[in-house]
Design an enzyme around this catalytic site. Sequence first.
Site, mmCIF file in Angstrom:
data_model
loop_
_atom_site.group_PDB
_atom_site.id
_atom_site.type_symbol
_atom_site.label_atom_id
_atom_site.label_comp_id
_atom_site.label_asym_id
_atom_site.label_seq_id
_atom_site.Cartn_x
_atom_site.Cartn_y
_atom_site.Cartn_z
ATOM 1 N N TRP A 204 -13.572 3.994 1.404
ATOM 2 C CA TRP A 204 -13.162 2.616 1.082
ATOM 3 C C TRP A 204 -13.273 1.730 2.322
ATOM 4 O O TRP A 204 -13.899 0.666 2.292
ATOM 5 C CB TRP A 204 -11.730 2.647 0.547
ATOM 6 C CG TRP A 204 -11.095 1.321 0.237
ATOM 7 C CD1 TRP A 204 -10.181 0.665 1.011
ATOM 8 C CD2 TRP A 204 -11.293 0.504 -0.926
ATOM 9 N NE1 TRP A 204 -9.784 -0.503 0.389
ATOM 10 C CE2 TRP A 204 -10.449 -0.632 -0.800
ATOM 11 C CE3 TRP A 204 -12.092 0.629 -2.073
ATOM 12 C CZ2 TRP A 204 -10.394 -1.638 -1.761
ATOM 13 C CZ3 TRP A 204 -12.026 -0.384 -3.030
ATOM 14 C CH2 TRP A 204 -11.187 -1.497 -2.876
ATOM 15 N N HIS B 130 -7.904 -3.495 -10.185
ATOM 16 C CA HIS B 130 -8.998 -3.017 -11.024
ATOM 17 C C HIS B 130 -9.295 -1.532 -10.852
ATOM 18 O O HIS B 130 -9.980 -0.946 -11.684
ATOM 19 C CB HIS B 130 -10.258 -3.847 -10.744
ATOM 20 C CG HIS B 130 -10.036 -5.314 -10.991
ATOM 21 N ND1 HIS B 130 -9.232 -6.083 -10.187
ATOM 22 C CD2 HIS B 130 -10.494 -6.146 -11.965
ATOM 23 C CE1 HIS B 130 -9.199 -7.328 -10.645
ATOM 24 N NE2 HIS B 130 -9.959 -7.387 -11.725
ATOM 25 N N ARG C 28 -15.575 -1.543 3.320
ATOM 26 C CA ARG C 28 -14.918 -2.811 3.665
ATOM 27 C C ARG C 28 -15.487 -3.340 4.990
ATOM 28 O O ARG C 28 -15.766 -4.529 5.130
ATOM 29 C CB ARG C 28 -13.414 -2.597 3.824
ATOM 30 C CG ARG C 28 -12.699 -2.188 2.547
ATOM 31 C CD ARG C 28 -12.196 -3.365 1.783
ATOM 32 N NE ARG C 28 -10.825 -3.691 2.131
ATOM 33 C CZ ARG C 28 -10.230 -4.834 1.819
ATOM 34 N NH1 ARG C 28 -10.910 -5.761 1.182
ATOM 35 N NH2 ARG C 28 -8.983 -5.066 2.146
ATOM 36 N N GLU D 173 -17.223 -13.277 -16.893
ATOM 37 C CA GLU D 173 -16.408 -13.689 -15.742
ATOM 38 C C GLU D 173 -16.836 -15.042 -15.178
ATOM 39 O O GLU D 173 -16.109 -15.657 -14.407
ATOM 40 C CB GLU D 173 -16.481 -12.624 -14.635
ATOM 41 C CG GLU D 173 -15.987 -11.245 -15.051
ATOM 42 C CD GLU D 173 -14.555 -11.244 -15.580
ATOM 43 O OE1 GLU D 173 -13.780 -12.137 -15.212
ATOM 44 O OE2 GLU D 173 -14.223 -10.353 -16.388
ATOM 45 N N HIS E 72 -12.775 -17.075 -20.671
ATOM 46 C CA HIS E 72 -12.872 -15.853 -21.484
ATOM 47 C C HIS E 72 -12.542 -16.156 -22.948
ATOM 48 O O HIS E 72 -13.245 -15.748 -23.860
ATOM 49 C CB HIS E 72 -11.881 -14.804 -20.984
ATOM 50 C CG HIS E 72 -12.277 -14.129 -19.706
ATOM 51 N ND1 HIS E 72 -13.484 -13.516 -19.539
ATOM 52 C CD2 HIS E 72 -11.597 -13.928 -18.536
ATOM 53 C CE1 HIS E 72 -13.547 -12.976 -18.325
ATOM 54 N NE2 HIS E 72 -12.418 -13.226 -17.690
ATOM 55 N N TYR F 71 -26.887 -3.002 -18.256
ATOM 56 C CA TYR F 71 -27.433 -4.314 -17.878
ATOM 57 C C TYR F 71 -28.877 -4.560 -18.337
ATOM 58 O O TYR F 71 -29.620 -5.269 -17.671
ATOM 59 C CB TYR F 71 -27.307 -4.496 -16.360
ATOM 60 C CG TYR F 71 -25.848 -4.557 -15.940
ATOM 61 C CD1 TYR F 71 -25.137 -5.756 -15.979
ATOM 62 C CD2 TYR F 71 -25.164 -3.401 -15.566
ATOM 63 C CE1 TYR F 71 -23.795 -5.810 -15.639
ATOM 64 C CE2 TYR F 71 -23.820 -3.443 -15.225
ATOM 65 C CZ TYR F 71 -23.143 -4.649 -15.262
ATOM 66 O OH TYR F 71 -21.811 -4.694 -14.934
ATOM 67 N N ARG G 78 0.806 -1.230 0.000
ATOM 68 C CA ARG G 78 0.000 0.000 0.000
ATOM 69 C C ARG G 78 0.836 1.277 0.000
ATOM 70 O O ARG G 78 0.291 2.383 0.046
ATOM 71 C CB ARG G 78 -1.004 -0.045 1.160
ATOM 72 C CG ARG G 78 -2.161 -0.974 0.804
ATOM 73 C CD ARG G 78 -2.941 -1.544 1.956
ATOM 74 N NE ARG G 78 -3.975 -2.460 1.440
ATOM 75 C CZ ARG G 78 -3.734 -3.733 1.048
ATOM 76 N NH1 ARG G 78 -2.519 -4.252 1.152
ATOM 77 N NH2 ARG G 78 -4.715 -4.488 0.569
ATOM 78 N N HIS H 62 -10.444 -19.882 -15.354
ATOM 79 C CA HIS H 62 -11.159 -18.602 -15.484
ATOM 80 C C HIS H 62 -10.753 -17.912 -16.797
ATOM 81 O O HIS H 62 -11.609 -17.488 -17.585
ATOM 82 C CB HIS H 62 -10.812 -17.722 -14.275
ATOM 83 C CG HIS H 62 -11.404 -16.352 -14.335
ATOM 84 N ND1 HIS H 62 -12.580 -16.017 -13.705
ATOM 85 C CD2 HIS H 62 -10.989 -15.222 -14.961
ATOM 86 C CE1 HIS H 62 -12.859 -14.742 -13.943
ATOM 87 N NE2 HIS H 62 -11.902 -14.229 -14.699
ATOM 88 N N GLU H 63 -9.460 -17.823 -17.029
ATOM 89 C CA GLU H 63 -8.976 -17.114 -18.222
ATOM 90 C C GLU H 63 -9.386 -17.838 -19.495
ATOM 91 O O GLU H 63 -9.817 -17.210 -20.462
ATOM 92 C CB GLU H 63 -7.449 -16.949 -18.174
ATOM 93 C CG GLU H 63 -6.947 -16.100 -17.007
ATOM 94 C CD GLU H 63 -7.642 -14.750 -16.893
ATOM 95 O OE1 GLU H 63 -8.075 -14.208 -17.924
ATOM 96 O OE2 GLU H 63 -7.777 -14.235 -15.767
ATOM 97 N N ARG I 187 -19.093 -7.044 -12.086
ATOM 98 C CA ARG I 187 -19.098 -8.258 -12.903
ATOM 99 C C ARG I 187 -18.680 -9.497 -12.111
ATOM 100 O O ARG I 187 -19.182 -10.588 -12.353
ATOM 101 C CB ARG I 187 -18.161 -8.077 -14.096
ATOM 102 C CG ARG I 187 -16.735 -7.773 -13.702
ATOM 103 C CD ARG I 187 -15.813 -7.501 -14.893
ATOM 104 N NE ARG I 187 -16.211 -6.307 -15.632
ATOM 105 C CZ ARG I 187 -15.578 -5.876 -16.721
ATOM 106 N NH1 ARG I 187 -14.527 -6.514 -17.186
ATOM 107 N NH2 ARG I 187 -15.991 -4.793 -17.342
HETATM 108 O O1 X8Z Z 1 -9.374 -10.095 -12.111
HETATM 109 C C1 X8Z Z 1 -9.788 -11.228 -12.082
HETATM 110 C C2 X8Z Z 1 -9.385 -12.211 -13.168
HETATM 111 C C3 X8Z Z 1 -9.214 -11.549 -14.459
HETATM 112 S S1 X8Z Z 1 -10.736 -10.966 -15.131
HETATM 113 C C4 X8Z Z 1 -8.093 -12.891 -12.803
HETATM 114 N N1 X8Z Z 1 -10.552 -11.660 -11.053
HETATM 115 C C5 X8Z Z 1 -10.935 -10.769 -9.959
HETATM 116 C C6 X8Z Z 1 -9.744 -10.378 -9.107
HETATM 117 O O2 X8Z Z 1 -8.670 -10.983 -9.243
HETATM 118 O O3 X8Z Z 1 -9.878 -9.477 -8.277
HETATM 119 C C7 X8Z Z 1 -11.133 -12.982 -10.906
HETATM 120 C C8 X8Z Z 1 -11.815 -12.973 -9.580
HETATM 121 C C9 X8Z Z 1 -11.933 -11.543 -9.151
HETATM 122 ZN ZN ZN Z 2 -11.898 -12.507 -15.819
#
Ligand code: X8Z
Ligand code: ZN
Length: 621
Positions: free
Chosen positions: A492, A520, A496, A420, A395, A232, A195, A391-392, A529
């Site tokens: 934030w 993100h 939380r 997702e 996609h 949506y 951080r 997961h990937e 999402r």
């Molecule tokens: O970012 C992702 C993927 C790529 S779309 C690895 N995810 C989120 C995260 O890591 O915060 C998947 C679960 C939630």
């Molecule tokens: Zn993803």
Amino acid sequence: MKTPLKLEKTDPFKPNLIRLATVMCLSALSIACQPSQDKKQAAEPKAPVITAADARQYVANAEKSLSEDYEITGKAFWVQANFITDDTNALAAKAGEEATKKSVQLAIGAQKFDTIKLDFDTRRKLDALKQGLVLPAPSDDAKTAELSKITAKLDATYAKGCTENGECFTLGKLTDTLANSDDESALLNAWVNWRKVSPQMKTSYQRMVEIANEGSKELGYTDTGALWRSKYDMPADAFAADMDRVWGQVKPLYDSLQCHVRAKLNQKYGDDVVSLSEPIPAHLLGNMWAQSWENIYDDVAPKTETPAIDLTERLKVKQYSEIEMVRTAENFFKSLGFDPLPDSFWEKSLFTKPKDRDVQCHASAWDLSTTDYRIKMCIKKTGEDFSVIHHELGHNFYQRAYNLKQDFLYRSSANDGFHEAIGDTIALSITPKYLKEIGLIDEEPDASGDLPFLMKKALEGVSFLPFGLMVDKWRWGVFSGEIPTDQYNKGWWDLREKYQGVKAPVERSESDFDPGAKYHVPGNTPYSRYFLARILQFQFHRELCKISGNEGPLHRCSIYGNKEAGAKLNAMLEMGASKPWQDALEAMTGQREMDATAIIDYFAPLKTWLDEQNKERQCGW
Ligand code: X8Z
Ligand code: ZN
């Protein structure tokens, strides 16, 4: 939808694709240009009559224009993410700027058809043009360039992991400490260090919010959060209310898990570190963001004779390489009837962290053309990353399915939660039975292994739910001004605590910018999402299990090898964004609503067990 305006370098990759100046009269503004060539109208200057045919032409031009730039813009972002330098940042920022300009023009131009009657597809595609942007710039070249530079810089700052003073941290190493250490001060140190990277983002972030809000207003939205909620197929407010409705369904399950985990961490670290009446300190949950708790499984596991399978250990025993992990995931999709990934996937993807350069290690999946699919991931040989690989690939298989069937503006998922959810749906089929089938374990545990298995899955998925909800609650508040700039960090942590029952382990202040320490946020990937995906994946799993004739409990079902389930899944993937997501959900499950009963059914035995454990405990915070 194709999200033509967004410079999303995460997955699924959807760059902006419009090269503006020359295209304006050819495509974006062709309709507006036509009347001035009309002699009759020149003599009698009346507002030009805009017709449904104009709208169809506008959409066709937009699709052509956007698709022309898609691949090259994508490559600018791919190179930046795989080779982070000032130069690649500048190139990506420039590509982003051009794409944003083009997309903003197309979105603004689309507004002139707002009031005329149109066929379903033309209207839906115009909506896609208007709603596709994640961060719209206002129609002002200087601000567009500024926005693009800011987003490229935020992204690179996160990827490099250096403080303003040049002290650098490797997120992968800090993550390992959070996952594996039992030493409270080492955990705290790793948590605090990461951080230290984000405070420098705050001023840029603030400015980015200002510019994007200006752009969103030009498109008719009150702010950028309202734009995000409008994607949506329902009114923006109804969407936010629906998220809350579903959260209400799953909250009791989360609360039971939080209560048990807190009690166990209290036993481990003592009252001074973990109070039994307060939120859990965020550095003790095995994950940098306390978003998913599977790494503290050993601390909280049910003590049955059969322990849960340690997939990390099994991968090690069986000497799986990173590529073999990806091959195994691909093989699952093939077993459902999907075609193998193209050779270029294996040649062009990034699977391991390079030693000699900075890359954006956060996992992502890309489609650079209708034949070019890649993932970018710094794979660790862990059970956790084994799931992320699925997961990937989810996609990539989704992208390929719709890219081959749909027009450009429909080449996206039904909504972003669907994108997702696909790989995660498959990951729910990684059951002991399946692991035995592929030789990763030698013996399938008996029914006494169910509780440990469910606990592991809950630590992965149920723990995530309130985090998945609160990240965008924070951003919606920031975009609307409800969370003012001098309360970014407070806002934030308020969320939380409220939703997760997790708190900062040391005092934080407004000179910190803790949201920026989550990929993100500087990466500007909307987060709702992932909440949607956590719900949807269980709905999908329930349906696919039904199709594959599963009669046992949902958590023991694996659809591995079932072509009928694969065909059903593929039919939905091929729809892309061509229909409202409710239609896609109905085609797949018969339901038109998000419904948490599937996730609740799945975890029912664990919920009973947790409530038994919590009987004498005071839950809540
Ligand atoms: O970012 C992702 C993927 C790529 S779309 C690895 N995810 C989120 C995260 O890591 O915060 C998947 C679960 C939630
Ligand atoms: Zn993803």
